[in-house]
Write a protein that holds these residues in place. Structure first.
Motif, PDB file in Angstrom:
ATOM      1  N   HIS A 254       3.410  -3.236   2.454  1.00 14.04           N
ATOM      2  CA  HIS A 254       2.845  -2.480   3.566  1.00 14.04           C
ATOM      3  C   HIS A 254       3.711  -2.506   4.831  1.00 14.04           C
ATOM      4  N   PRO A 255       4.166  -3.709   5.278  1.00 13.85           N
ATOM      5  CA  PRO A 255       4.985  -3.739   6.501  1.00 13.85           C
ATOM      6  C   PRO A 255       6.299  -2.970   6.346  1.00 13.85           C
ATOM      7  N   SER A 256       6.921  -3.043   5.165  1.00 14.70           N
ATOM      8  CA  SER A 256       8.185  -2.301   4.985  1.00 14.70           C
ATOM      9  C   SER A 256       7.950  -0.805   5.028  1.00 14.70           C
ATOM     10  N   LEU A 257       6.804  -0.358   4.528  1.00 20.35           N
ATOM     11  CA  LEU A 257       6.515   1.084   4.569  1.00 20.35           C
ATOM     12  C   LEU A 257       6.264   1.547   5.999  1.00 20.35           C
ATOM     13  N   VAL A 258       5.507   0.755   6.770  1.00 19.66           N
ATOM     14  CA  VAL A 258       5.282   1.110   8.178  1.00 19.66           C
ATOM     15  C   VAL A 258       6.628   1.258   8.884  1.00 19.66           C
ATOM     16  N   LYS A 259       7.526   0.300   8.627  1.00 17.26           N
ATOM     17  CA  LYS A 259       8.847   0.313   9.269  1.00 17.26           C
ATOM     18  C   LYS A 259       9.672   1.517   8.835  1.00 17.26           C
ATOM     19  N   ALA A 260       9.697   1.770   7.535  1.00 16.17           N
ATOM     20  CA  ALA A 260      10.505   2.871   7.004  1.00 16.17           C
ATOM     21  C   ALA A 260       9.997   4.218   7.518  1.00 16.17           C
TER      22      ALA A 260
END
Ligand code: 2AM
Ligand code: CA
Ligand code: CA
Ligand code: CA
Length: 267
Positions: A254-260
């Motif tokens: 989830h955090p990597s998707l928010v960032k991407a």
């Protein structure tokens, strides 16, 4: 195997009954009457028949509950305990009308603003996704979990596009470009309810979309939460059923998707 609670039994029975009509009509799509509600929003007699069946079945079983359905708007609000059904009788109408076997019936129960029970049924694959708050999520009565994949570059991500003329379309296309480049791929399947059910079952590692309505996602959101996933807005802020975006994924991803997604918008 889990046994179904009385509430989930009411919901699965209603979904199966509405699906009988949908399956019949799916074989004879050329006989349906279709009208257009918006630029890319179609409704057919199959949607309306399924809506009627669900209102009858759910209404007979729980006469006091309110209703919010795509084809009937809001009926009765809620009962004195704040309970209402949130129903999409046919999610994936465009697929349905093209003979593409990927669509679902979606039923959620909300109590005082909280999602407490969910059913998403795909009648073609005979896949019944169910969840109750605090009791886990199931596919055909077997427990499901979100995927354990944590590397963005091996993740498969579902999405849906804002419709032509929508202000967020250019931003969305940037996001698609970035997510396509940084993951194992994107799928645009055409049913938001099933997209979320697939995140819950670990088939998709994540899903994002804008401008959906409560009936598209209410049941799917509870499925994802009860299978151990996280649901927020695209920005990573608190999710609201009547908000303007959704991002669902397993906790690691989830955090990597928010960032991407943020990096894509800022690019
Ligand atoms: P529907 O089939 O019930 O209309 C596809 O990405 C998702 O968007 C489906 O869940 C679909 O639900 C929904 N959808 C279809 N047309 C739409 C429109 N014009 N605006 C917003 N959502 C739409
Ligand atoms: Ca629609
Ligand atoms: Ca829908
Ligand atoms: Ca619909």
């Amino acid at each position: 195997m889990a046994s179904r609670s009385p509430l989930i039994t009411v919901m699965t029975r209603a979904a199966i009954k509405a699906s009988r009509g949908l399956k019949r009509d799916f074989g004879e799509v050329e006989n349906l009457q279709v009208s257009r509600k918006g630029p890319a929003d179609f409704v057919s007699t199959a949607d309306l028949k399924a809506d009627k069946t669900l209102r009858e079945e759910l209404g007979n079983a729980r006469p006091e509950y309110g209703f919010l359905t795509e084809e009937g708007a809001e009926v009765k609000g809620t009962d004195e305990h704040g309970r209402r059904w949130i129903v999409d009788p046919l999610d994936g109408t465009t697929n349905f009308l093209h003979g593409l076997p990927h669509f679902a019936v979606s039923i959620a129960l909300e109590e005082r603003g909280e999602l407490v029970a969910a059913v998403v049924y795909d009648p073609i694959k005979d896949e019944m996704f169910t969840a109750e708050k605090g009791a886990g999520a199931f596919l055909n009565d077997r427990r499901i979990r979100v995927s354990g994949r944590s590397a963005l570059n091996s993740a498969l991500i579902g999405t849906g596009a804002p419709f032509l003329g929508h202000g967020d379309r250019p931003i969305f296309l940037k996001e698609v470009d970035a997510i396509t480049a940084s993951t194992a791929g994107i799928r645009r399947m055409g049913s938001a309810a099933l997209d979320l059910a697939y995140v819950a079952a670990g088939r998709f590692d994540g899903f994002w979309e804008r401008e959906l309505s409560p009936w598209d996602i209410a049941a799917g959101v509870l499925l994802v939460r009860e299978s151990g996933g996280q649901v927020t807005t695209i920005k990573g802020t608190a999710f609201k059923l009547d908000g303007d975006s959704i991002l669902a994924a397993n906790l690691e991803l989830h955090p990597s998707l928010v960032k991407a997604l943020r990096a894509a918008r800022d690019s």
